[in-house]
Design an enzyme around this catalytic site. Structure first.
Site, PDB file in Angstrom:
ATOM      1  CG  ASP A  69      39.851  48.835 109.366  1.00  0.00           C
ATOM      2  OD1 ASP A  69      39.645  48.060 110.317  1.00  0.00           O
ATOM      3  OD2 ASP A  69      39.403  48.635 108.217  1.00  0.00           O
ATOM      4  CE  LYS A  82      29.533  35.619 115.710  1.00  0.00           C
ATOM      5  NZ  LYS A  82      28.963  36.825 115.104  1.00  0.00           N
ATOM      6  N   GLY A  97      27.471  33.213 109.256  1.00  0.00           N
ATOM      7  CA  GLY A  97      28.459  33.362 108.181  1.00  0.00           C
ATOM      8  C   GLY A  97      29.690  33.996 108.789  1.00  0.00           C
ATOM      9  CG  HIS A  98      31.247  32.681 111.914  1.00  0.00           C
ATOM     10  ND1 HIS A  98      31.297  31.826 112.973  1.00  0.00           N
ATOM     11  CD2 HIS A  98      30.107  33.399 112.075  1.00  0.00           C
ATOM     12  CE1 HIS A  98      30.232  32.018 113.749  1.00  0.00           C
ATOM     13  NE2 HIS A  98      29.485  32.964 113.213  1.00  0.00           N
ATOM     14  CB  THR A 111      43.720  47.577 112.468  1.00  0.00           C
ATOM     15  OG1 THR A 111      44.773  46.596 112.305  1.00  0.00           O
ATOM     16  CG2 THR A 111      43.791  48.165 113.863  1.00  0.00           C
ATOM     17  N   GLY A 112      41.835  45.237 110.484  1.00  0.00           N
ATOM     18  CA  GLY A 112      41.725  44.746 109.112  1.00  0.00           C
ATOM     19  C   GLY A 112      41.289  43.297 109.158  1.00  0.00           C
ATOM     20  CD  GLN A 156      23.133  32.787 114.829  1.00  0.00           C
ATOM     21  OE1 GLN A 156      23.163  31.968 115.708  1.00  0.00           O
ATOM     22  NE2 GLN A 156      23.402  32.468 113.579  1.00  0.00           N
ATOM     23  CB  THR A 170      19.304  33.459 107.269  1.00  0.00           C
ATOM     24  OG1 THR A 170      18.970  32.336 108.079  1.00  0.00           O
ATOM     25  CG2 THR A 170      20.071  34.491 108.090  1.00  0.00           C
ATOM     26  N   GLY A 174      23.778  38.282 101.641  1.00  0.00           N
ATOM     27  CA  GLY A 174      24.185  39.425 100.807  1.00  0.00           C
ATOM     28  C   GLY A 174      23.374  40.689 101.068  1.00  0.00           C
ATOM     29  CG  ASP A 179      26.984  39.619 110.455  1.00  0.00           C
ATOM     30  OD1 ASP A 179      27.251  38.414 110.382  1.00  0.00           O
ATOM     31  OD2 ASP A 179      25.931  40.108 110.007  1.00  0.00           O
ATOM     32  CE  LYS A 204      34.124  45.318 109.123  1.00  0.00           C
ATOM     33  NZ  LYS A 204      33.031  44.697 108.363  1.00  0.00           N
TER      34      LYS A 204
END
Ligand code: GDP
Ligand code: IMO
Ligand code: MG
Length: 439
Positions: free
Chosen positions: A338, A21, A45-46, A419-420, A229, A134, A307, A18, A336
């Site tokens: 930010d 990627k 989950g990309h 940055t976002g 992963q 998962t 989730g 997570d 990330k």
């Protein structure tokens, strides 16, 4: 073989998954001709944002979102056809052209409902410390693969062979389940019929993707390999047994696609400016105080597949040095940034200790990793928003200092900064190895 022009790059997770990627692969896939997934399954989950539209890709490489690019699901991936079709339908209804652009390896293994049941049984077994998987049947499918009883896509397409092989494999599972007193009635024949229908839909996409990729490389085309992963979840190099069941690190790109190491030009690691983990297992820099909650809230750190709240913590330099060695990172993407904007103080783990003893390298056992006491250095926060900044010079000086600190301590350049979540919220450092590999 003549001289091959290369520009084939692996982008993979350098932590526990997570890392962002999906965003990074989507952004740079425009510079490549083919994007190939090499391991994992729909446990991944990309997330990709294109303007207002959000896509969560699980099995299909993020490159599918770029018109005209080819996407390959390599032999190292395990495929649940129902999950693949759900993803194809989602993309097609969003106007993404899948048919004609997606190629599925004939050697990839097939996930069956029985794999999910086996996983549930294994995770729920009394006395077992659950891995917190998962629940997608990924581990048991890989078990069948290495146990040499797996069913591959090519087998599924050969109806007569499939029926015989399926019946024999399921008979073995029933025998074991009965012997262990855990047998549950399953409609094996109904599932077999369903998979025969799946086979017909899969057929037009199936080929020897190793031949496709190697021919494309010979023709001077560029391939981007997308890891799922992260290295700390790699079955060999991760925090075993709290790992996934595939080779998420750089070596997996070769075994998982049938492209030789001599054809790879570079390896790029993706890392958050901090670190997260979903599921159980040791996590030396986990922030169990309010800081962890703040990171989770600001970073919206909830699993994109299940989730579940992600466990959050501080950037771990020894861990990054370890994964940089395993993968031979040429450059790092730090995502990330930010999320740390409002922190007055940012901790960075610069070393591991256990009591008075310094720990060098990554211990092999969970018991040893659990004993790690991180040694932190505290960096000042920058206190102004970096969200959306796309020019390095516009970053606050203290954010630049933070990145320079990570660079010097990990020994790997930070070639790209995110940055976002959106494509344009990205900085590529000019003159970096990253820039040379990607553009
Ligand atoms: P992956 O599995 O490595 O592709 O990562 P995930 O998609 O599971 O999780 C990363 C999350 O962070 C997604 O929701 C992304 O949209 C989001 N994201 C990626 N890069 C950034 C970034 O630089 N800043 C912020 N705020 N979010 C980001
Ligand atoms: P992406 O590609 C984060 C974790 C699970 C669990 C362990 C084993 O989105 O980064 P599994 O179902 O694979 O047998 O579960 O691995 N895990 C992930 N964590 N990101 C992922 O993928 C993951 N895929 C599996 O939470 O701890
Ligand atoms: Mg993810």
């Amino acid at each position: 073989m003549g001289l091959v022009k290369m520009g084939n790059v692996i982008i993979l997770g350098s932590q526990w998954g997570d890392e962002g990627k999906g965003k990074i692969v989507d952004l740079f896939s425009g510079q490549f001709d083919i994007v190939a997934r090499y391991q994992g399954g729909h446990n991944a989950g990309h997330t990709v944002f294109i303007g207002e539209k959000k896509y969560v890709l699980k099995l299909i490489p993020s490159g599918i979102l770029r018109p005209g690019k080819k996407a390959v699901i390599g032999n190292g991936v395990v495929i649940d056809p129902a999950a693949l079709f759900a993803e194809m339908d989602m993309l097609q209804s969003a106007g993404v052209e899948v048919m004609g652009n997606l190629f599925v390896s004939n050697r990839a293994h097939v996930v069956f409902p029985v794999h999910r049941l086996m996983e549930k049984m294994s995770e729920g077994r009394p006395g077992r410390i659950a891995i917190g998987t998962t629940g997608r049947g990924i581990g048991p499918c890989y078990e069948d693969k290495t146990g040499r009883r797996g069913i591959r896509i090519a087998d599924l397409l050969n109806t007569e062979f499939f029926r015989a092989q399926y019946d024999s494999v399921m008979e073995e599972k029933v025998t074991i389940a009965k012997a262990l007193g855990i047998y549950e009635e399953i409609d094996f024949c109904g599932i077999r019929d369903e998979y025969e229908v799946f086979a017909a839909r899969l057929r037009p996409m199936v080929c020897d993707t190793s031949v496709l990729l190697n021919q494309a490389i010979l023709d001077g085309k560029k391939v981007l390999f997308e890891g799922a992963q992260g290295t700390m979840l790699d079955v060999d190099h991760g925090t075993y047994p709290f790992v996934t069941s595939s080779s998420a690190s750089a070596g997996g790109a070769c075994t998982g696609t049938g492209v030789a190491p001599t054809r790879i030009s570079g390896v790029i690691g993706v890392s958050k400016a901090y670190i997260t983990r979903v599921g159980a297992g040791p996590f030396p820099t986990e922030a169990l105080d309010g800081a962890g909650d703040r990171i989770r809230q600001r970073g919206n750190e909830f699993g994109s597949v299940t989730g579940r709240p992600r466990r959050c913590g501080w950037f771990d330099v020894p861990l990054m040095r370890y994964t940089a060695t395993i993968n031979g990172f040429d450059s790092l993407v730090v995502t990330k940034l930010d999320v740390l904007d409002e922190f007055d103080k940012i901790q960075v783990c610069v070393g591991y200790r256990s009591g008075k003893q310094e720990i060098t390298g990554m211990p092999a056992t969970v018991a040893e990793v659990e004993k790690i006491e991180p040694v932190y250095e505290c960096m000042p926060g920058w206190g102004t928003p970096t969200f959306g900044i796309s020019n390095y010079d516009e970053l606050p000086a203290k954010a630049k200092d933070y990145l320079a600190f990570l660079e010097s301590r990990t020994g790997v350049e930070v070639g790209c900064i995110s940055t976002g979540p959106e494509r344009n919220q990205t900085i590529v450092r000019s003159g970096s190895r990253f820039e040379k590999l990607i553009t």
